[in-house]
Design a protein around this motif. Structure first.
Motif, mmCIF file in Angstrom:
data_model
loop_
_atom_site.group_PDB
_atom_site.id
_atom_site.type_symbol
_atom_site.label_atom_id
_atom_site.label_comp_id
_atom_site.label_asym_id
_atom_site.label_seq_id
_atom_site.Cartn_x
_atom_site.Cartn_y
_atom_site.Cartn_z
ATOM 1 N N GLY A 10 1.043 -0.997 0.212
ATOM 2 C CA GLY A 10 -0.008 0.078 -0.102
ATOM 3 C C GLY A 10 0.770 1.089 0.069
ATOM 4 O O GLY A 10 1.888 1.269 -0.572
ATOM 5 N N GLY A 11 0.209 2.313 0.520
ATOM 6 C CA GLY A 11 0.802 3.549 0.555
ATOM 7 C C GLY A 11 2.108 3.581 1.601
ATOM 8 O O GLY A 11 2.341 2.840 2.431
ATOM 9 N N PRO A 12 2.752 4.814 1.980
ATOM 10 C CA PRO A 12 3.624 4.668 2.998
ATOM 11 C C PRO A 12 3.003 4.391 4.429
ATOM 12 O O PRO A 12 3.934 3.913 5.228
ATOM 13 N N GLU A 13 1.929 4.521 4.668
ATOM 14 C CA GLU A 13 1.366 4.028 5.902
ATOM 15 C C GLU A 13 1.430 2.452 6.023
ATOM 16 O O GLU A 13 1.243 2.177 7.286
ATOM 17 N N ALA A 42 13.608 1.205 -5.193
ATOM 18 C CA ALA A 42 13.121 -0.194 -5.144
ATOM 19 C C ALA A 42 12.500 -0.616 -3.739
ATOM 20 O O ALA A 42 11.465 -1.389 -3.724
ATOM 21 N N ASP A 43 12.817 0.224 -2.628
ATOM 22 C CA ASP A 43 11.858 0.059 -1.502
ATOM 23 C C ASP A 43 10.526 0.466 -1.546
ATOM 24 O O ASP A 43 9.619 -0.273 -1.112
ATOM 25 N N ILE A 44 10.285 1.614 -2.315
ATOM 26 C CA ILE A 44 8.691 1.938 -2.551
ATOM 27 C C ILE A 44 8.068 0.786 -3.619
ATOM 28 O O ILE A 44 6.959 0.574 -3.133
ATOM 29 N N MET A 45 8.793 0.418 -4.518
ATOM 30 C CA MET A 45 8.038 -0.643 -5.048
ATOM 31 C C MET A 45 7.861 -1.679 -4.332
ATOM 32 O O MET A 45 6.695 -2.351 -4.420
ATOM 33 N N ALA A 308 9.793 9.363 5.245
ATOM 34 C CA ALA A 308 10.837 9.209 4.216
ATOM 35 C C ALA A 308 10.436 8.754 2.848
ATOM 36 O O ALA A 308 10.840 9.497 1.978
ATOM 37 N N HIS A 309 9.563 7.753 2.779
ATOM 38 C CA HIS A 309 9.007 7.483 1.491
ATOM 39 C C HIS A 309 8.153 8.390 0.805
ATOM 40 O O HIS A 309 8.328 8.658 -0.281
ATOM 41 N N ARG A 310 7.485 9.323 1.469
ATOM 42 C CA ARG A 310 6.726 10.420 0.944
ATOM 43 C C ARG A 310 7.561 11.556 0.436
ATOM 44 O O ARG A 310 7.575 12.002 -0.688
ATOM 45 N N VAL A 311 8.746 11.644 0.965
ATOM 46 C CA VAL A 311 9.670 12.673 0.510
ATOM 47 C C VAL A 311 10.354 12.078 -0.874
ATOM 48 O O VAL A 311 10.368 12.821 -1.855
ATOM 49 N N VAL A 312 10.733 10.823 -0.874
ATOM 50 C CA VAL A 312 11.258 10.230 -2.182
ATOM 51 C C VAL A 312 10.163 10.379 -3.354
ATOM 52 O O VAL A 312 10.575 10.445 -4.421
ATOM 53 N N GLU A 313 9.084 9.765 -2.957
ATOM 54 C CA GLU A 313 8.015 9.734 -4.013
ATOM 55 C C GLU A 313 7.644 11.113 -4.566
ATOM 56 O O GLU A 313 7.257 11.062 -5.745
ATOM 57 N N GLY A 319 20.055 14.002 -3.808
ATOM 58 C CA GLY A 319 20.926 12.702 -3.180
ATOM 59 C C GLY A 319 20.047 12.014 -2.359
ATOM 60 O O GLY A 319 18.820 11.528 -2.982
ATOM 61 N N LYS A 320 20.522 11.579 -1.404
ATOM 62 C CA LYS A 320 19.743 10.427 -0.683
ATOM 63 C C LYS A 320 19.014 10.875 0.618
ATOM 64 O O LYS A 320 19.391 11.705 1.344
ATOM 65 N N VAL A 321 17.881 10.079 0.919
ATOM 66 C CA VAL A 321 17.428 10.186 2.178
ATOM 67 C C VAL A 321 17.598 9.169 3.276
ATOM 68 O O VAL A 321 17.570 7.941 2.812
ATOM 69 N N LEU A 322 18.031 9.198 4.510
ATOM 70 C CA LEU A 322 18.649 8.333 5.237
ATOM 71 C C LEU A 322 17.694 7.995 6.586
ATOM 72 O O LEU A 322 17.063 9.176 6.867
ATOM 73 N N LEU A 323 17.759 6.858 6.977
ATOM 74 C CA LEU A 323 16.762 6.541 8.069
ATOM 75 C C LEU A 323 17.840 6.216 9.130
ATOM 76 O O LEU A 323 18.877 5.125 8.995
ATOM 77 N N VAL A 324 17.759 6.926 10.215
ATOM 78 C CA VAL A 324 18.766 6.612 11.334
ATOM 79 C C VAL A 324 18.477 6.180 12.795
ATOM 80 O O VAL A 324 17.178 6.245 12.822
ATOM 81 N N LEU A 325 19.177 5.396 13.312
ATOM 82 C CA LEU A 325 18.801 4.666 14.573
ATOM 83 C C LEU A 325 19.609 5.529 15.786
ATOM 84 O O LEU A 325 19.334 5.276 16.861
#
Length: 326
Positions: A10-13, A42-45, A308-313, A319-325
């Motif tokens: 589905g969507g980002p949710e 590819a993550d979005i797909m 983050a997915h919304r930003v990329v879509e 450049g890149k969007v990072l997910l940090v811990l």
């Protein structure tokens, strides 16, 4: 551990931060405690249900990460617990821990922040394998990179310039083109307002470009062939513009061009290992010397992967969007 799960496409949710079982490294693998991951198309797909992980891969999204080695599987040599690494993955990067084949590990390059190293493995391996290992871009030739402000595009510009090539890019705004120019792009084309075929022909004295790195697929196929020079090479790495189009073989014969299409995720382990080894040999020195740098648009908490997915879509990033811990 916690990971981003996808219960239903589905969507980002559909991206849910949930508690899951810890992965366990097998023979030839290591367990990495993740510090950061990065978002790829590819993550979005995968989230949308169009790109399932290959057999045996983690079900969680994420094709690259950085972190520290927490455990070695049997038969692993050359690495130690505590080593800071980044890694090319078949999945699982949106998680606190991930198992990685040892051949897909890279040391964090000298001078690169551990978190920002997460922006490197997928884009560097994609660009190096397609532009250099397959398409054999040479000094003095011209590369056309579609989507020049993307993660792939920003890396392609830098690597092509580092080896002495000329670079043309397409992008959809003045801001994005200006950033491409800062990275070294020579020919700037706003695809919303300009015909890239006409622009590259004018810039090359009618000859055309030698190599095209294309993320669009069907929509650009015919025009890409028109834009290629004699003995040109087209490398297709994405399908954002569709998957089916007519291919003019007569044009290919007349120009003696080559068209290749590759994906990285589903390649056998031995092929990925060879690509990673080539990247470490050829690209890591460029990073250590400061000739090439990761381009990071922003960092978001991994639990906020949906944002983050919304930003990329929306394609508002450079450049890149990072997910940090941490």
């Amino acid at each position: 551990m916690h990971a981003i799960t996808i219960n239903e496409p589905g969507g980002p949710e559909a991206l849910v931060w949930a508690e899951v079982a810890d992965p366990v490294p097998g023979e030839g693998e290591v367990l990495v405690e993740v510090v950061a991951g990065a978002v790829n198309r590819a993550d979005i797909m995968q989230r949308q249900g169009f790109y399932d992980p290959p057999p045996g891969a983690s079900p969680y999204p994420g094709l690259e990460c950085s972190g520290r080695i927490a455990r070695l599987g049997t038969g692993v040599s050359g690495w130690s617990v505590g080593d800071e690494v980044c890694a090319l993955l078949s999945g699982g990067g949106y998680a606190e821990k991930v198992v990685v084949p040892a051949g897909q590990l890279l040391p964090v390059p000298e001078g690169i922040d551990l978190r920002q190293a997460a922006a490197l493995p997928e884009v560097v391996c994609t660009v190096w394998s397609n532009v250099f290992m397959v398409s054999h871009l040479r000094p003095g030739e011209t590369l056309l990179a579609h989507g020049g402000s993307s993660g792939i595009g920003t890396m392609a510009i830098q690597l092509a310039k580092a080896v002495g090539a000329r670079v043309a890019v397409t992008a959809g705004s003045k801001e994005k083109l200006e950033r491409c120019a800062e990275l070294g792009a020579d020919i700037l084309i706003n695809y919303r307002e300009q015909d890239f075929v006409a622009e590259v022909r004018e810039a090359t004295g009618g000859a055309g470009v030698d190599v095209i790195l294309d993320n669009m697929g069907a929509k650009y196929l015919d025009r890409n062939l028109q834009a290629l020079a004699v003995n040109g090479r087209l490398a297709v790495i994405g399908l954002q513009g569709g998957r089916k189009a007519e291919l003019d073989i007569g044009t290919m014969l007349a120009k003696r061009v080559a068209v290749t299409a590759t994906s990285l995720r589903a390649r056998p382990l031995e092929e990925k290992t060879a690509i990673v080894a080539a990247v470490r040999e050829h690209v890591w020195p460029l990073l250590a010397e400061g000739h090439v740098r990761p381009v990071v648009d922003r960092e978001l908490p991994m639990s906020e992967a949906a944002a983050a997915h919304r930003v990329v879509e929306e394609s508002g990033h450079i450049g890149k969007v990072l997910l940090v811990l941490e």
